[in-house]
Design a protein around this motif. Structure first.
Motif, PDB file in Angstrom:
ATOM      1  N   GLN A   1       0.981  -1.273   0.165  1.00 56.81           N
ATOM      2  CA  GLN A   1       0.079  -0.099  -0.211  1.00 56.81           C
ATOM      3  C   GLN A   1       0.456   1.408  -0.014  1.00 56.81           C
ATOM      4  N   GLN A   2       2.067   1.038   0.375  1.00 58.04           N
ATOM      5  CA  GLN A   2       3.047   2.368   0.435  1.00 58.04           C
ATOM      6  C   GLN A   2       3.612   2.438  -0.890  1.00 58.04           C
ATOM      7  N   VAL A   3       4.059   1.350  -1.486  1.00 57.08           N
ATOM      8  CA  VAL A   3       4.502   1.393  -2.639  1.00 57.08           C
ATOM      9  C   VAL A   3       3.497   1.946  -3.994  1.00 57.08           C
ATOM     10  N   ARG A   4       2.258   1.604  -3.798  1.00 62.42           N
ATOM     11  CA  ARG A   4       1.425   2.160  -4.466  1.00 62.42           C
ATOM     12  C   ARG A   4       1.264   3.725  -4.614  1.00 62.42           C
ATOM     13  N   ARG A   5       1.860   4.414  -3.552  1.00 60.43           N
ATOM     14  CA  ARG A   5       1.669   5.920  -3.530  1.00 60.43           C
ATOM     15  C   ARG A   5       2.855   6.616  -3.701  1.00 60.43           C
ATOM     16  N   LEU A   6       4.047   5.760  -4.127  1.00 55.27           N
ATOM     17  CA  LEU A   6       5.211   6.291  -4.718  1.00 55.27           C
ATOM     18  C   LEU A   6       4.870   7.072  -5.958  1.00 55.27           C
ATOM     19  N   GLN A   7       5.388   8.280  -6.508  1.00 58.50           N
ATOM     20  CA  GLN A   7       5.587   8.794  -7.716  1.00 58.50           C
ATOM     21  C   GLN A   7       6.662   8.650  -8.456  1.00 58.50           C
ATOM     22  N   PRO A   8       6.556   7.703  -9.598  1.00 57.56           N
ATOM     23  CA  PRO A   8       7.726   7.206 -10.361  1.00 57.56           C
ATOM     24  C   PRO A   8       8.674   8.587 -10.837  1.00 57.56           C
ATOM     25  N   GLN A   9       7.892   9.613 -11.129  1.00 63.14           N
ATOM     26  CA  GLN A   9       8.814  10.700 -11.628  1.00 63.14           C
ATOM     27  C   GLN A   9       9.450  11.312 -10.609  1.00 63.14           C
ATOM     28  N   ARG A  10       8.766  11.523  -9.411  1.00 58.36           N
ATOM     29  CA  ARG A  10       9.651  12.165  -8.193  1.00 58.36           C
ATOM     30  C   ARG A  10      10.724  11.262  -7.974  1.00 58.36           C
ATOM     31  N   SER A  11      10.473   9.784  -7.802  1.00 57.40           N
ATOM     32  CA  SER A  11      11.563   8.911  -7.517  1.00 57.40           C
ATOM     33  C   SER A  11      12.900   9.017  -8.194  1.00 57.40           C
ATOM     34  N   ARG A  12      12.439   9.309  -9.674  1.00 56.52           N
ATOM     35  CA  ARG A  12      13.636   9.339 -10.430  1.00 56.52           C
ATOM     36  C   ARG A  12      14.517  10.412 -10.288  1.00 56.52           C
ATOM     37  N   ASN A  13      13.722  11.622 -10.109  1.00 58.83           N
ATOM     38  CA  ASN A  13      14.180  12.965  -9.832  1.00 58.83           C
ATOM     39  C   ASN A  13      15.368  12.907  -8.558  1.00 58.83           C
ATOM     40  N   VAL A  14      14.452  12.300  -7.503  1.00 58.69           N
ATOM     41  CA  VAL A  14      15.322  12.032  -6.360  1.00 58.69           C
ATOM     42  C   VAL A  14      16.542  11.154  -6.463  1.00 58.69           C
ATOM     43  N   ARG A  15      16.541  10.266  -7.304  1.00 55.30           N
ATOM     44  CA  ARG A  15      17.715   9.656  -7.620  1.00 55.30           C
ATOM     45  C   ARG A  15      18.656  10.281  -8.193  1.00 55.30           C
ATOM     46  N   ALA A  16      18.159  10.753  -9.455  1.00 57.87           N
ATOM     47  CA  ALA A  16      19.189  11.678 -10.259  1.00 57.87           C
ATOM     48  C   ALA A  16      19.842  12.822  -9.378  1.00 57.87           C
ATOM     49  N   ASN A  17      19.005  13.453  -8.262  1.00 61.79           N
ATOM     50  CA  ASN A  17      19.761  14.521  -7.648  1.00 61.79           C
ATOM     51  C   ASN A  17      20.718  14.175  -6.707  1.00 61.79           C
ATOM     52  N   GLY A  18      20.569  12.861  -6.242  1.00 61.78           N
ATOM     53  CA  GLY A  18      21.089  12.327  -5.186  1.00 61.78           C
ATOM     54  C   GLY A  18      20.686  12.860  -3.795  1.00 61.78           C
ATOM     55  N   ASP A  19      19.346  13.328  -3.931  1.00 58.48           N
ATOM     56  CA  ASP A  19      18.931  14.128  -2.452  1.00 58.48           C
ATOM     57  C   ASP A  19      18.904  13.124  -1.261  1.00 58.48           C
ATOM     58  N   THR A  20      19.162  13.456  -0.046  1.00 56.73           N
ATOM     59  CA  THR A  20      19.090  12.751   1.038  1.00 56.73           C
ATOM     60  C   THR A  20      17.689  12.855   1.479  1.00 56.73           C
ATOM     61  N   ILE A  21      17.098  11.663   1.536  1.00 56.21           N
ATOM     62  CA  ILE A  21      15.759  11.464   1.889  1.00 56.21           C
ATOM     63  C   ILE A  21      15.728  10.003   2.776  1.00 56.21           C
ATOM     64  N   ALA A  22      16.734   9.766   3.588  1.00 54.55           N
ATOM     65  CA  ALA A  22      16.674   8.791   4.256  1.00 54.55           C
ATOM     66  C   ALA A  22      17.838   8.807   5.156  1.00 54.55           C
ATOM     67  N   TRP A  23      17.935   8.185   6.568  1.00 51.15           N
ATOM     68  CA  TRP A  23      18.868   8.261   7.360  1.00 51.15           C
ATOM     69  C   TRP A  23      18.831   6.762   7.806  1.00 51.15           C
ATOM     70  N   VAL A  24      20.185   6.271   8.141  1.00 48.68           N
ATOM     71  CA  VAL A  24      20.451   4.867   8.581  1.00 48.68           C
ATOM     72  C   VAL A  24      21.074   4.823   9.862  1.00 48.68           C
ATOM     73  N   GLN A  25      20.485   4.015  10.659  1.00 49.85           N
ATOM     74  CA  GLN A  25      21.227   3.808  12.111  1.00 49.85           C
ATOM     75  C   GLN A  25      21.605   2.321  12.246  1.00 49.85           C
ATOM     76  N   PHE A  26      22.829   1.894  12.895  1.00 52.67           N
ATOM     77  CA  PHE A  26      23.391   0.825  13.175  1.00 52.67           C
ATOM     78  C   PHE A  26      23.428   0.627  14.632  1.00 52.67           C
ATOM     79  N   PRO A  27      23.085  -0.611  15.119  1.00 50.13           N
ATOM     80  CA  PRO A  27      23.103  -1.220  16.278  1.00 50.13           C
ATOM     81  C   PRO A  27      24.223  -0.825  17.470  1.00 50.13           C
TER      82      PRO A  27
END
Length: 384
Positions: free
Chosen positions: A209-235
């Protein structure tokens, strides 16, 4: 002798005025003064909103893999006679990782070399004989074909022997070694996993249900620009976040589930060792990928109030400072702001509403607030 009497009585009108005045004085002394009304001012603890988040941060459990990695395997099967690496080792390009028992390969190579030498000698004799016209062209062609076949078999035998030695195709770190020494392995079976230093990927499962709401063009723009859209934590460092960028998501559901694999990438951390297969937690700015433009604000849970009159709504109370000079004691009022609660976090809750950076909201005592109620910001006194 006649006496003249002098009357000391006051005129009637004067007596009446005096009586009225006395009555008023008595009434004024006996009437009770109206009570003074004291306005209650509530002390409240305030929080100043800073920069809003561009979207909701969703949390997912993830697993680490190398951005540039290779599963090393032999092209032929056999018994492992040497395993030169273990997980965590650093290797250079061309360094030996493992060896197979090569006795059979060497035997085949010797036979192929002998056949080649014989075919080569025969071919030379046939060439000289053909020049002298001592043999036919057909006999020479047969010798040439045998020579070329023997040469190909020799090259194949040499390759087979080289396949018993596994070398690193590039410099990097061995992240996994799933086999043991003296184990019999088959062709293409993974012997070790090699990852190139520099960047790592973290993959996680996102519900359908979350994947359905993703916008393909926005995803491509985010990937092309290398935008920071996530943060990773390690134990190992739970209080530290590493910025990551969106890489890709699968177009097919994972086997046996209604979820899709999403991958983010980030530079390899320098303060901890991170290898393929290790666990991690991904905080994803889902709103950016889904095109949700309304900003989110992280507030303490105590600041979110559900009014008794409207149980289906939620509000926060915004502090409104008094006009300049109106109150000299820093007293102000509050006003409700309708908000939409979002994801609950460990340190609060995400909400959306008509809020702006710099707004001050009530975070302690919010349940006692009413519209235009007089409040005074609580400040910690010295020594407390």
């Amino acid at each position: 002798m006649k006496f003249k009497m002098v009357s000391t009585a006051m005129p009637l009108r004067g007596l009446q005025a005096l009586a009225m005045l006395s009555s008023l004085l008595v009434m004024g002394c006996s009437a009770e003064a109206p009570p003074l009304t004291q306005q209650t001012v509530y002390p409240v603890k305030l929080m100043t909103l800073e920069q809003a988040q561009s979207g909701t941060l969703n949390q997912y459990p993830g697993r680490v893999s190398a951005s540039d990695h290779s599963e090393l395997s032999f092209r032929v099967g056999g018994e492992l006679t040497e395993l030169a690496v273990k997980a965590g080792d650093t290797v250079e390009k061309g360094e030996v990782v493992a060896r197979l028992d090569d006795r059979d390969a060497r035997t085949r190579l010797e036979n192929a070399r002998s056949n080649f030498n014989l075919a080569q000698a025969t071919f030379e004799r046939m060439r000289i004989s053909l020049e002298r016209q001592a043999i036919s062209q057909a006999r020479f062609d047969e010798a040439e074909a045998e020579y070329l076949s023997a040469r190909a078999q020799l090259a194949s035998a040499e390759d087979q022997l080289s396949y018993t030695v596994l070398k690193a195709p590039f410099g990097g770190v061995i992240s996994r070694v799933p086999v043991d020494i003296f184990q019999v392995v088959s062709a293409q079976q993974a012997i070790a996993e090699l990852q190139r230093p520099g960047s790592i990927d973290v993959s996680f499962q996102m519900p359908e249900q979350q994947v359905r709401r993703l916008q393909p063009q926005r995803s491509r723009n985010v990937r092309a620009n290398g935008d920071t859209i996530a943060w990773v934590q390690f134990p190992e460092l739970p209080d530290k976040r590493y910025a990551a960028s969106y890489k890709e998501h699968d177009s097919n559901a994972s086997q046996g589930s209604l979820s899709y694999e999403v991958t983010v990438t980030l530079p390899e951390p320098e303060d901890i060792t991170v290898l393929s297969g290790m666990s991690a937690t991904v905080l994803l700015d889902y709103g950016t990928l889904a095109g949700e433009s309304a900003p989110s604000w992280r507030i303490p849970t105590a600041a979110l109030v559900t009014p008794d009159a409207e149980p289906g709504t939620s509000v926060v109370w915004r502090y409104v400072a008094a006009a300049d000079g109106e109150n000299g004691d820093n007293t102000g009022s509050v006003e409700p702001v309708d908000v939409e609660p979002g994801k609950k976090m460990n340190d609060g809750v995400l909400v959306r509403g008509e809020l702006s950076p710099g707004d001050r909201i009530v975070v302690a005592g919010a349940h006692r607030m009413k519209r235009d109620r007089s409040v005074r910001p609580w400040e910690k006194e010295g020594g407390l």
